[in-house]
Design a protein around this motif. Structure first.
Motif, PDB file in Angstrom:
ATOM      1  N   THR A  45      42.529 -12.142  16.796  1.00 22.32           N
ATOM      2  CA  THR A  45      43.888 -12.690  16.788  1.00 22.32           C
ATOM      3  C   THR A  45      44.030 -13.633  15.593  1.00 22.32           C
ATOM      4  OG1 THR A  45      43.245 -14.496  18.264  1.00 22.32           O
ATOM      5  CG2 THR A  45      44.220 -12.554  19.284  1.00 22.32           C
TER       6      THR A  45
ATOM      7  N   GLU B  10      46.884 -18.791  14.186  1.00 15.97           N
ATOM      8  CA  GLU B  10      47.975 -19.506  14.849  1.00 15.97           C
ATOM      9  C   GLU B  10      48.250 -19.010  16.276  1.00 15.97           C
ATOM     10  OE1 GLU B  10      49.504 -16.396  12.039  1.00 15.97           O
ATOM     11  OE2 GLU B  10      48.328 -18.200  11.729  1.00 15.97           O
ATOM     12  N   LEU B  11      47.668 -17.884  16.662  1.00 12.99           N
ATOM     13  CA  LEU B  11      47.848 -17.352  18.021  1.00 12.99           C
ATOM     14  C   LEU B  11      46.663 -17.632  18.935  1.00 12.99           C
ATOM     15  CD1 LEU B  11      49.423 -13.894  17.153  1.00 12.99           C
ATOM     16  CD2 LEU B  11      50.585 -15.936  17.993  1.00 12.99           C
ATOM     17  N   ARG B  12      45.640 -18.269  18.419  1.00 10.32           N
ATOM     18  CA  ARG B  12      44.450 -18.536  19.221  1.00 10.32           C
ATOM     19  C   ARG B  12      44.704 -19.630  20.254  1.00 10.32           C
ATOM     20  NH1 ARG B  12      40.646 -18.191  13.970  1.00 10.32           N
ATOM     21  NH2 ARG B  12      41.008 -15.971  13.626  1.00 10.32           N
ATOM     22  N   ASN B  13      43.911 -19.601  21.304  1.00  9.94           N
ATOM     23  CA  ASN B  13      43.990 -20.567  22.410  1.00  9.94           C
ATOM     24  C   ASN B  13      45.324 -20.508  23.147  1.00  9.94           C
ATOM     25  OD1 ASN B  13      41.348 -21.719  21.998  1.00  9.94           O
ATOM     26  ND2 ASN B  13      42.208 -22.684  20.169  1.00  9.94           N
ATOM     27  N   GLN B  14      45.952 -19.331  23.131  1.00 14.86           N
ATOM     28  CA  GLN B  14      47.205 -19.123  23.847  1.00 14.86           C
ATOM     29  C   GLN B  14      47.085 -17.968  24.841  1.00 14.86           C
ATOM     30  OE1 GLN B  14      50.720 -19.016  21.300  1.00 14.86           O
ATOM     31  NE2 GLN B  14      49.576 -20.073  19.712  1.00 14.86           N
ATOM     32  N   GLY B  15      45.875 -17.433  25.006  1.00 17.25           N
ATOM     33  CA  GLY B  15      45.668 -16.353  25.954  1.00 17.25           C
ATOM     34  C   GLY B  15      45.931 -14.960  25.395  1.00 17.25           C
ATOM     35  N   VAL B  16      46.206 -14.855  24.101  1.00 11.64           N
ATOM     36  CA  VAL B  16      46.530 -13.562  23.494  1.00 11.64           C
ATOM     37  C   VAL B  16      45.327 -12.618  23.536  1.00 11.64           C
ATOM     38  CG1 VAL B  16      47.258 -12.387  21.384  1.00 11.64           C
ATOM     39  CG2 VAL B  16      48.344 -14.537  22.044  1.00 11.64           C
TER      40      VAL B  16
ATOM     41  N   SER C 277      42.704 -12.770  25.416  1.00 10.84           N
ATOM     42  CA  SER C 277      42.397 -12.502  26.819  1.00 10.84           C
ATOM     43  C   SER C 277      43.324 -11.427  27.379  1.00 10.84           C
ATOM     44  CB  SER C 277      42.531 -13.796  27.628  1.00 10.84           C
ATOM     45  OG  SER C 277      42.068 -13.610  28.932  1.00 10.84           O
TER      46      SER C 277
ATOM     47  N   CYS D  85      33.922 -18.036  19.482  1.00 13.07           N
ATOM     48  CA  CYS D  85      35.136 -17.922  20.301  1.00 13.07           C
ATOM     49  C   CYS D  85      35.185 -16.578  21.016  1.00 13.07           C
ATOM     50  CB  CYS D  85      36.385 -18.088  19.439  1.00 13.07           C
ATOM     51  SG  CYS D  85      36.582 -19.734  18.767  1.00 13.07           S
TER      52      CYS D  85
END
Length: 70
Positions: free
Chosen positions: A12, A15-21, A23, A54
């Motif tokens: 990902t 800027e989209l990390r740690n948002q559940g993308v 997962s 990660c």
């Protein structure tokens, strides 16, 4: 009949990390492959990258080992 699948990468944008993308991507891939009667999924990725830790954390959270039986 081939009942195995391989995911060649999972990535990902920063800027989209740690948002559940990632997962959600992994979960949806697992669901779709199970619907297709795939019994084993292998994920291939490069180690030694800044994102490796990660990704490995994500895989552990989703109960992955070397491959996953679904």
């Amino acid at each position: 009949e081939n009942n195995k699948a391989k995911i060649l990468s999972l990535f990902t944008e920063k800027e989209l990390r740690n948002q559940g993308v990632a997962s959600a991507l992994l979960t949806e891939n697992e669901k779709k492959l199970k619907e297709m009667q795939i019994k084993e999924i292998e994920l291939e990725y490069r180690t030694g990258k800044e994102t490796t830790a990660c990704l490995e954390h994500l895989l552990k959270k989703h109960n992955w080992t070397g491959s996953k039986t679904v």
